[in-house]
Design an enzyme around this catalytic site. Structure first.
Site, short mmCIF file in Angstrom:
data_model
loop_
_atom_site.label_atom_id
_atom_site.label_comp_id
_atom_site.label_asym_id
_atom_site.label_seq_id
_atom_site.Cartn_x
_atom_site.Cartn_y
_atom_site.Cartn_z
N CYS A 291 0.82 -1.20 0.00
CA CYS A 291 0.00 0.00 0.00
C CYS A 291 0.86 1.26 0.00
CB CYS A 291 -0.95 0.07 1.19
SG CYS A 291 -2.15 -1.25 1.24
N ARG B 295 6.23 -0.34 -4.28
CA ARG B 295 5.89 -1.01 -3.03
C ARG B 295 5.00 -2.23 -3.28
NH1 ARG B 295 6.67 2.18 1.54
NH2 ARG B 295 5.00 1.16 2.66
N TRP C 159 -2.67 -2.98 -1.75
CA TRP C 159 -2.24 -4.38 -1.86
C TRP C 159 -3.26 -5.15 -1.04
CZ3 TRP C 159 -0.40 -8.57 0.99
CH2 TRP C 159 0.32 -9.53 0.27
N ASN D 112 -3.35 1.80 5.17
CA ASN D 112 -2.37 0.73 4.96
C ASN D 112 -2.32 -0.07 6.26
OD1 ASN D 112 -0.14 -0.86 4.41
ND2 ASN D 112 1.35 0.76 4.73
N GLY D 113 -2.32 -1.40 6.17
CA GLY D 113 -2.24 -2.23 7.38
C GLY D 113 -3.47 -3.11 7.50
N GLU E 33 19.87 -17.40 -2.06
CA GLU E 33 19.53 -16.08 -2.62
C GLU E 33 19.35 -16.17 -4.14
OE1 GLU E 33 18.45 -13.45 -1.55
OE2 GLU E 33 18.96 -11.88 -2.97
N LYS F 79 15.84 -15.20 -6.00
CA LYS F 79 15.75 -14.21 -7.08
C LYS F 79 15.02 -14.81 -8.29
CE LYS F 79 17.15 -10.62 -5.35
NZ LYS F 79 16.59 -11.13 -4.16
N GLU G 175 11.18 -15.29 -7.57
CA GLU G 175 10.35 -14.09 -7.50
C GLU G 175 10.29 -13.34 -8.83
OE1 GLU G 175 11.68 -11.20 -4.61
OE2 GLU G 175 13.77 -11.65 -5.01
N HIS H 220 21.76 -36.58 0.65
CA HIS H 220 20.70 -36.90 1.60
C HIS H 220 19.31 -36.71 1.00
CE1 HIS H 220 23.71 -37.40 4.68
NE2 HIS H 220 24.20 -36.22 4.39
N LYS I 61 7.11 -4.49 -1.99
CA LYS I 61 8.46 -4.12 -1.56
C LYS I 61 8.55 -4.08 -0.05
CE LYS I 61 12.67 -2.72 -2.16
NZ LYS I 61 13.61 -3.80 -2.51
C1 F6R Z 1 13.56 -10.49 -2.09
C2 F6R Z 1 13.12 -9.43 -1.20
C3 F6R Z 1 12.40 -9.82 0.04
C4 F6R Z 1 12.84 -8.93 1.21
C5 F6R Z 1 12.00 -9.26 2.46
C6 F6R Z 1 12.46 -8.45 3.65
O1 F6R Z 1 14.25 -9.97 -3.19
O2 F6R Z 1 13.33 -8.27 -1.46
O3 F6R Z 1 12.58 -11.16 0.33
O4 F6R Z 1 14.19 -9.15 1.45
O5 F6R Z 1 10.66 -8.97 2.19
O6 F6R Z 1 12.35 -7.08 3.42
P1 F6R Z 1 13.11 -6.06 4.33
O7 F6R Z 1 14.57 -6.24 4.12
O8 F6R Z 1 12.63 -4.70 3.88
O9 F6R Z 1 12.73 -6.36 5.74
#
Ligand code: F6R
Length: 614
Positions: A2, A27, A75, A101-102, A484, A488, A491, A507, A609
């Protein structure tokens, strides 16, 4: 999650608000809406889908021009992402409009109460209840700020609320609890937003709002009170980046720009932290050295990519500072019984500083009297305020939903903390810390070198766009890098991708290997001979079973050549620092592969985000 924008001043409010929403698109959202007050009348427009749908609707039916307004990107949590549930929501009279938002946890009870009282609610959202509660309160007081304070006292959960009312056409009122809201202070105009990106084109002066505060915004001034109406303390700050940092700067996607910015981001995060005598000085740490000497355990809490930074931190902290270190998903932390005491240091890592899971973990740790240190990229966000100390990463604004430059700077921050603990606790000699810090200082150049050699990685990614699954293997700090890399790809490319510790292959996961399956392997430096040789054996094992091996190894490592279908060479660096160079090809790989599949890499589906709900 949001995006919220509020404006009052002399400009056309609609332009300011829609432009602000565009800057908050990163976001994550699935509908958008605006409200403008003009000539004592409230006009709203809202549409499901991307901002372009709202813009088209506004073009077809422009609202009257006004200089006070607010906008929202939603969102969805309660209710489907359709026009009806999009914000703003209005009361029965159409005189009050609210954006939110929330999550309001007691909304079902409030909704029943309102319906019993004769209110007609037309959406499935928790937000709409607030509009009707304000309507009730305004009947007695007529004062929107006072009505907002009264309503907030009744709400449970997390919220940022912004409301306007035809009865006071020069006023925007905002409130926050556990959800972000900042004030932008201009000349003859003021702004409210989920984050400063929304108003950075107009002002870099901001005020951070505390918990349970209500802000009254007029063109000529800003007043902040607590929920009882008493003047509240706030912190003013100047944003140290400008609008160009929040724009694409010639790149097709923010993500590409942010990947390219990594050498600078790493350098900036190191800046000012190494004293003339070669000792580390972490001013914002704010936890006295004596207390750090008393720490007997570290627990790191974080989510997603930040959690992967935490996993790497564990290796550095245990190796350099000699302290036991646990790493926990923030979302799981408070639902078990973590053993914490006054001598436990909890480090929370969060790019946004607003991730609800991380904030809840921090609050839980606070209740158990642990010391709290935050690693955060956003000045003015909630996490640093709730911690005893903070180490800011200086990545600059990260707009693409998938984290890249923030991750690399989080790594720098955890290395600095591990070395600082080693310095304070005397587990490493001063010259050893200094030597490592000097190696860290070389990392921007090393990352730059990686970026210069990425064309073959892009080519490889394009050639794999038709694959359904990719596996990632690593050992030691290469294991979180594998996780990681897989995250990537999931997502951005919406592909099945898994990261494994290479030692675990036998295993179970080795059963997944079949003809042609792409497997990315992160190889430790040759200096780690035992680990290195074991992973070379793993590469041989999977290749013998038909895997297509994509090997990331340090320059000059010829031992892997015979077993690599594709070899990606990265500069040789010490083992603990290797994630800074091995992660970059994986970011480029995922970004290119997703682009080849036609995906919007800045705004992947279903993701936000800043994850401000639990
Ligand atoms: C992946 C990504 C998310 C954030 C996670 C935590 O690329 O960006 O997995 O890392 O949502 O977000 P923050 O760091 O803002 O707490």
């Amino acid at each position: 999650m949001c995006g919220i924008v509020g404006y009052v001043g002399a400009r056309p409010a609609l332009d300011v608000v829609v432009e602000g929403l565009a800057r908050l698109e990163y976001r994550g959202y699935d509908s958008a809406g605006v409200a403008v007050l003009a000539d004592g009348r409230l006009a709203t427009a809202k549409r499901a889908g991307k901002l372009v749908n709202l813009r088209n609707a506004l073009e077809e039916e422009p609202p009257p021009a006004g200089t006070l307004g607010m906008g929202h990107t939603r969102w969805a949590t309660h209710g489907a992402p359709n026009d009806r549930n999009a914000h703003p929501h209005t009361d029965c009279t159409g005189a009050v409009a609210v954006i939110h938002n929330g999550i309001i946890e007691n909304f079902a009870a409030l909704r029943s109460e309102l319906e019993e009282g004769g209110h007609k609610l037309s959406s499935d959202t928790d937000t709409e209840a607030v509009a009707h509660l304000l309507e009730n309160e305004l009947r007695s007081s007529g004062d929107l700020a006072e009505a907002m304070r009264r309503v907030c006292r009744r709400l449970e959960g997390a919220f940022t609320l912004v409301a306007v009312h035809t009865g006071d056409p020069d006023l925007v009122v905002g409130a926050r609890r556990n959800s972000p809201l900042v004030v932008g202070v201009g000349e003859g105009e003021n702004f409210l937003a989920s984050d400063v990106a929304a108003f950075i084109a107009h002002t870099r002066d901001a005020i951070e709002l505390g918990q349970d505060q209500v802000v009254e915004l007029r063109a000529g001034g800003v007043t902040v009170t607590d929920l009882d109406g008493r003047p509240a303390e706030t912190t003013a700050y100047h944003v140290d980046w400008d609008v160009s940092a929040a724009e694409k700067g010639g790149f097709d996607y923010f993500m590409l720009k942010e990947i390219a910015e990594q050498p600078r981001a790493v350098a900036d995060t190191l800046l000012g932290r190494i004293g003339a005598d070669g000792r580390l000085t972490l001013d914002e740490m704010r936890i006295p050295d004596q207390e750090l000497r008393e720490v007997d355990k570290i627990i790191i809490v974080a989510c997603g990519t930040s959690y992967h930074a935490g996993l790497i931190a564990k290796y550095a902290i245990e190796h350099w500072a000699g302290l036991p270190c646990e790493v926990e998903l923030a979302s799981e932390f408070r639902y078990r019984d973590p053993i914490l005491s006054r001598s436990t240091l909890v480090i929370a890592i969060s790019q946004s500083g607003e991730t609800m899971d991380a904030l809840m973990a921090v609050r839980h740790a606070r209740e158990q009297h642990a010391k709290l240190l935050g690693i955060c990229n956003v000045n003015g966000s909630t996490l640093p305020r709730e911690c005893d100390g903070v180490l800011y990463t200086h990545a600059g604004p990260e707009i693409a939903v998938a984290s890249t430059k923030a991750f690399l700077t989080q790594l720098v921050a955890v290395y600095l903390i591990a070395l600082y603990l080693a310095q304070v606790r005397g587990t490493k000699w001063g010259d050893e810390v200094f030597a490592m810090v000097q190696l860290l200082a070389q990392m921007p150049d090393k990352v730059d070198k990686v970026l210069e050699t990425m064309e073959p990685v892009r080519e490889l990614a394009r050639s794999l766009a038709g694959e359904r699954c990719v596996l990632f293997l690593g050992r030691h700090v290469g294991f979180p890098v594998a996780l990681e890399g897989a995250l990537k790809l999931k997502e951005l490319a919406y592909m099945h991708a898994e990261g494994f510790a290479a030692g675990e292959l036998k295993h179970g996961p080795i059963a997944l290997i079949e003809d042609g399956l792409p497997v990315v392997v992160v190889v430790p430096p040759r200096a780690r001979d035992v680990l290195h040789d074991k992973i070379v054996s793993n590469i041989q094992e999977i290749r013998a079973r038909g895997a297509r091996t994509i090997v990331i190894a340090e320059e000059g490592d010829t031992s892997v050549e015979p077993y690599a279908d594709t070899l990606i060479s990265v500069p040789a660096v010490p083992t603990l620092l290797q994630p800074l160079v091995t992660t970059v090809p994986l970011q480029v790989f995922a970004c290119e592969l997703a682009t080849a599949k036609g995906h919007d890499v800045d705004q992947p589906r279903n993701l936000a985000k800043s994850v401000t709900v639990e």
